[in-house]
Design a protein around this motif. Sequence first.
Motif, PDB file in Angstrom:
ATOM      1  N   ASP A 400       0.818  -1.218   0.000  1.00 41.62           N
ATOM      2  CA  ASP A 400       0.000   0.000   0.000  1.00 41.62           C
ATOM      3  C   ASP A 400       0.848   1.262   0.000  1.00 41.62           C
ATOM      4  OD1 ASP A 400      -2.333  -1.550   0.119  1.00 41.62           O
ATOM      5  OD2 ASP A 400      -2.238  -1.659   2.304  1.00 41.62           O
ATOM      6  N   MET A 401       2.176   1.129   0.002  1.00 42.47           N
ATOM      7  CA  MET A 401       3.060   2.285   0.067  1.00 42.47           C
ATOM      8  C   MET A 401       3.642   2.602  -1.311  1.00 42.47           C
ATOM      9  SD  MET A 401       5.037   1.325   3.634  1.00 42.47           S
ATOM     10  CE  MET A 401       6.014   2.839   3.627  1.00 42.47           C
ATOM     11  N   THR A 402       3.976   3.870  -1.519  1.00 42.42           N
ATOM     12  CA  THR A 402       4.557   4.303  -2.793  1.00 42.42           C
ATOM     13  C   THR A 402       6.053   3.986  -2.816  1.00 42.42           C
ATOM     14  OG1 THR A 402       2.935   6.090  -2.928  1.00 42.42           O
ATOM     15  CG2 THR A 402       4.906   6.269  -4.323  1.00 42.42           C
ATOM     16  N   LYS A 403       6.501   3.448  -3.933  1.00 35.68           N
ATOM     17  CA  LYS A 403       7.916   3.118  -4.075  1.00 35.68           C
ATOM     18  C   LYS A 403       8.688   4.360  -4.526  1.00 35.68           C
ATOM     19  CE  LYS A 403       6.742  -1.553  -5.582  1.00 35.68           C
ATOM     20  NZ  LYS A 403       6.707  -2.486  -6.719  1.00 35.68           N
ATOM     21  N   LEU A 404       9.834   4.571  -3.882  1.00 35.91           N
ATOM     22  CA  LEU A 404      10.724   5.638  -4.326  1.00 35.91           C
ATOM     23  C   LEU A 404      11.487   5.230  -5.578  1.00 35.91           C
ATOM     24  CD1 LEU A 404      12.319   6.864  -0.970  1.00 35.91           C
ATOM     25  CD2 LEU A 404      10.662   8.074  -2.367  1.00 35.91           C
ATOM     26  N   HIS A 405      11.844   3.941  -5.634  1.00 37.66           N
ATOM     27  CA  HIS A 405      12.679   3.451  -6.734  1.00 37.66           C
ATOM     28  C   HIS A 405      12.518   1.942  -6.818  1.00 37.66           C
ATOM     29  CE1 HIS A 405      16.111   2.670  -9.300  1.00 37.66           C
ATOM     30  NE2 HIS A 405      16.627   1.862  -8.390  1.00 37.66           N
ATOM     31  N   GLU A 406      12.622   1.398  -8.018  1.00 36.88           N
ATOM     32  CA  GLU A 406      12.608  -0.059  -8.160  1.00 36.88           C
ATOM     33  C   GLU A 406      13.388  -0.473  -9.398  1.00 36.88           C
ATOM     34  OE1 GLU A 406       8.857  -1.974  -8.819  1.00 36.88           O
ATOM     35  OE2 GLU A 406       8.121  -0.383 -10.130  1.00 36.88           O
ATOM     36  N   ARG A 407      13.924  -1.678  -9.334  1.00 35.61           N
ATOM     37  CA  ARG A 407      14.597  -2.296 -10.475  1.00 35.61           C
ATOM     38  C   ARG A 407      13.994  -3.677 -10.627  1.00 35.61           C
ATOM     39  NH1 ARG A 407      19.859  -1.394  -9.413  1.00 35.61           N
ATOM     40  NH2 ARG A 407      20.017  -3.162  -8.000  1.00 35.61           N
ATOM     41  N   ALA A 444      23.121  -9.934 -13.506  1.00 35.19           N
ATOM     42  CA  ALA A 444      22.631  -8.562 -13.465  1.00 35.19           C
ATOM     43  C   ALA A 444      22.518  -8.089 -12.018  1.00 35.19           C
ATOM     44  CB  ALA A 444      21.277  -8.467 -14.167  1.00 35.19           C
ATOM     45  N   GLU A 445      22.238  -6.808 -11.837  1.00 35.08           N
ATOM     46  CA  GLU A 445      21.996  -6.277 -10.501  1.00 35.08           C
ATOM     47  C   GLU A 445      20.710  -6.872  -9.942  1.00 35.08           C
ATOM     48  OE1 GLU A 445      23.867  -4.152  -8.667  1.00 35.08           O
ATOM     49  OE2 GLU A 445      25.400  -4.411 -10.208  1.00 35.08           O
ATOM     50  N   PRO A 446      20.642  -7.117  -8.620  1.00 34.97           N
ATOM     51  CA  PRO A 446      19.434  -7.716  -8.042  1.00 34.97           C
ATOM     52  C   PRO A 446      18.202  -6.843  -8.262  1.00 34.97           C
ATOM     53  CG  PRO A 446      21.259  -7.712  -6.477  1.00 34.97           C
ATOM     54  CD  PRO A 446      21.700  -6.872  -7.624  1.00 34.97           C
ATOM     55  N   ALA A 447      17.042  -7.484  -8.324  1.00 36.59           N
ATOM     56  CA  ALA A 447      15.783  -6.745  -8.347  1.00 36.59           C
ATOM     57  C   ALA A 447      15.561  -6.122  -6.975  1.00 36.59           C
ATOM     58  CB  ALA A 447      14.630  -7.680  -8.699  1.00 36.59           C
ATOM     59  N   ILE A 516      13.991  -3.618  -0.247  1.00 37.45           N
ATOM     60  CA  ILE A 516      13.929  -5.077  -0.299  1.00 37.45           C
ATOM     61  C   ILE A 516      14.473  -5.526  -1.644  1.00 37.45           C
ATOM     62  CG2 ILE A 516      12.007  -5.223   1.309  1.00 37.45           C
ATOM     63  CD1 ILE A 516      10.147  -5.714  -1.053  1.00 37.45           C
ATOM     64  N   GLY A 517      15.177  -6.667  -1.658  1.00 36.82           N
ATOM     65  CA  GLY A 517      15.783  -7.142  -2.889  1.00 36.82           C
ATOM     66  C   GLY A 517      15.686  -8.641  -3.050  1.00 36.82           C
ATOM     67  N   VAL A 518      15.825  -9.101  -4.273  1.00 37.14           N
ATOM     68  CA  VAL A 518      15.823 -10.529  -4.602  1.00 37.14           C
ATOM     69  C   VAL A 518      16.956 -10.771  -5.597  1.00 37.14           C
ATOM     70  CG1 VAL A 518      14.580 -12.459  -5.600  1.00 37.14           C
ATOM     71  CG2 VAL A 518      13.355 -10.778  -4.251  1.00 37.14           C
ATOM     72  N   GLN A 519      17.813 -11.736  -5.276  1.00 34.40           N
ATOM     73  CA  GLN A 519      18.953 -12.050  -6.137  1.00 34.40           C
ATOM     74  C   GLN A 519      18.865 -13.504  -6.573  1.00 34.40           C
ATOM     75  OE1 GLN A 519      22.764 -11.397  -4.333  1.00 34.40           O
ATOM     76  NE2 GLN A 519      23.868 -11.564  -6.253  1.00 34.40           N
ATOM     77  N   PHE A 520      19.013 -13.737  -7.868  1.00 37.24           N
ATOM     78  CA  PHE A 520      18.971 -15.088  -8.429  1.00 37.24           C
ATOM     79  C   PHE A 520      20.389 -15.647  -8.479  1.00 37.24           C
ATOM     80  CE2 PHE A 520      19.181 -17.807 -12.297  1.00 37.24           C
ATOM     81  CZ  PHE A 520      18.333 -18.799 -11.882  1.00 37.24           C
ATOM     82  N   LEU A 521      20.571 -16.891  -7.992  1.00 36.36           N
ATOM     83  CA  LEU A 521      21.903 -17.483  -7.923  1.00 36.36           C
ATOM     84  C   LEU A 521      22.088 -18.691  -8.824  1.00 36.36           C
ATOM     85  CD1 LEU A 521      22.556 -17.358  -4.072  1.00 36.36           C
ATOM     86  CD2 LEU A 521      23.155 -15.677  -5.809  1.00 36.36           C
TER      87      LEU A 521
END
Length: 539
Positions: A400-407, A444-447, A516-521
């Motif tokens: 419910d919160m606005t994101k400042l930035h996302e990848r 790539a850089e994590p999401a 918060i982030g998610v990295q694929f390995l």
Amino acid sequence: MTRVRGDHSMATMTPSGTPAGESFSFLRPPAEPGELGRLGAYRVLRLLGAGGMGKVFLAEDPVLEREVALKVMCLPPGEDRAVWCERFLREARALAGINHPHLVTVYQIGDDNGAAFLAMERLRGESLDARLLRAGALSADEVLGIAEDVALGLAAIHDHGLIHRDIKPSNIWLPAPAGRDPGPLGADAPARAKILDFGLVRGANSDTHLTQVGVLVGTPAYMSLEQMGGGAIDCRSDLFSFGCVMYAMCTGRPPFAASNPVARIAALVRGHLTPVREIQPAVPEPLARLIEQLLATDPDKRPPSAAEVVRRLRAIRTGPAGADRAPAPFLRRHRVKLVALVAVLAATALLARATWPPRAESPVASSPVTPPDLPPAPDGGPRAEPQVPPAAPVVEYLCDMTKLHERTHPPPGGRPPPGVDGVVRVGGVRAPHGVFMHATPSRAEPAIATYKLDRKYLRFTAEVAMNDSARRPEDGPLVFTVAIDGEEKWRSRELAPRQPPERCDLDVRGANELTIGVQFLGARYQGAHGAWIEPHLTR
């Protein structure tokens, strides 16, 4: 006389890794320095281990530039090559047909220069048998972690209609212990325990239980009574063997030790089993009870499936209630909503109390009577003020919160990959306030997604897991991270599909931003679906 197949002893090694005085006539001549020889397309580098029917070499695939474990069938004189080739092929087909993180991966089967071989993933670490010989009985946490991995692997085997028939410590591979050099047995440590050696695997409906007349397949110290008797067996025979392994992990010794198969059958029939807790009192009672049920001589008294064993192991790990009581799924799934409901009710009650009409004044206004809700002051001091309960915490969900930035992957507006619907669902349970994140490729850089906190919040809480839409074992693993004001404060373990969620609970007082982030390995970028289960902030 009955002979036994299944135990594999290691050959005596020279410092170079080659058995003393042994040559390998099945290898073609080496083509480069440092090789023992060539087999198929592989550069054979050194011997890792040997048993009665085969040898395992460290080798290299020069095309893909990766190291592999090369298992070569090597029969002593007098053995029937056709029978053992059939077993070798059976192992390859069984492994190739089940791609699962708790089973060793087979890359290729081949036959070169009269030698049949399997090319498998190279593992770093040691067998459970070696761990027990080195360390003795394991802690309850170690037992539960290893047992859950093995039970998940067994469930995958049984789901494909197969029975392993040789579950024992030497056929369970463990990752290298923390801070310990595993020696020459591999590279790239696996993140979890794996089941090895499918040479005795059979279909659950197969009527064949002997490889040949008079040869008992399996390892007597870990075989069920029905398997030792040559009768019909099903997946519960593997569960008995698994119970023997768990007993050995808890106590440091097998449950029915005997000098020969006949003596062990007698011990099984008599049911002479020393309870786990008599040897190791620190073993939790629910775990000891599960092991004793797995070791029941009557298959009908054992748990019905490996999946049920997984459920009970998780129940032991996650709560003190024990494995015999089913977990409370409603409370566990809806605890965040219940907390929010209690908070709303408490806030409503406080608001009602603050706006309630005042009571009419007493007609004796001048009477110096202490109000009944205020206790009289001791020794003429000031009267005690009424206690106002603290304000209930306010819960805000990230969704419910606005994101400042996302990848993200794909980028915003891009077409989502197949199978992605953005719904957070783990273990069949939907998280209505969940945040779905598709990880970026491993190089790539994590999401990430960043939210503004403005120093208004006290704690950040969430659970993380692979989403149900990532169904295949090769989809993953993922690592989840949380950063506060640009500094990483929390990192999950490596999570693969169908693993239980991991909880994150962080103090965020004074923080301006949360990311918060998610990295694929993994090596194969498919189904990298991350699930943030009900991530929320409280203030």
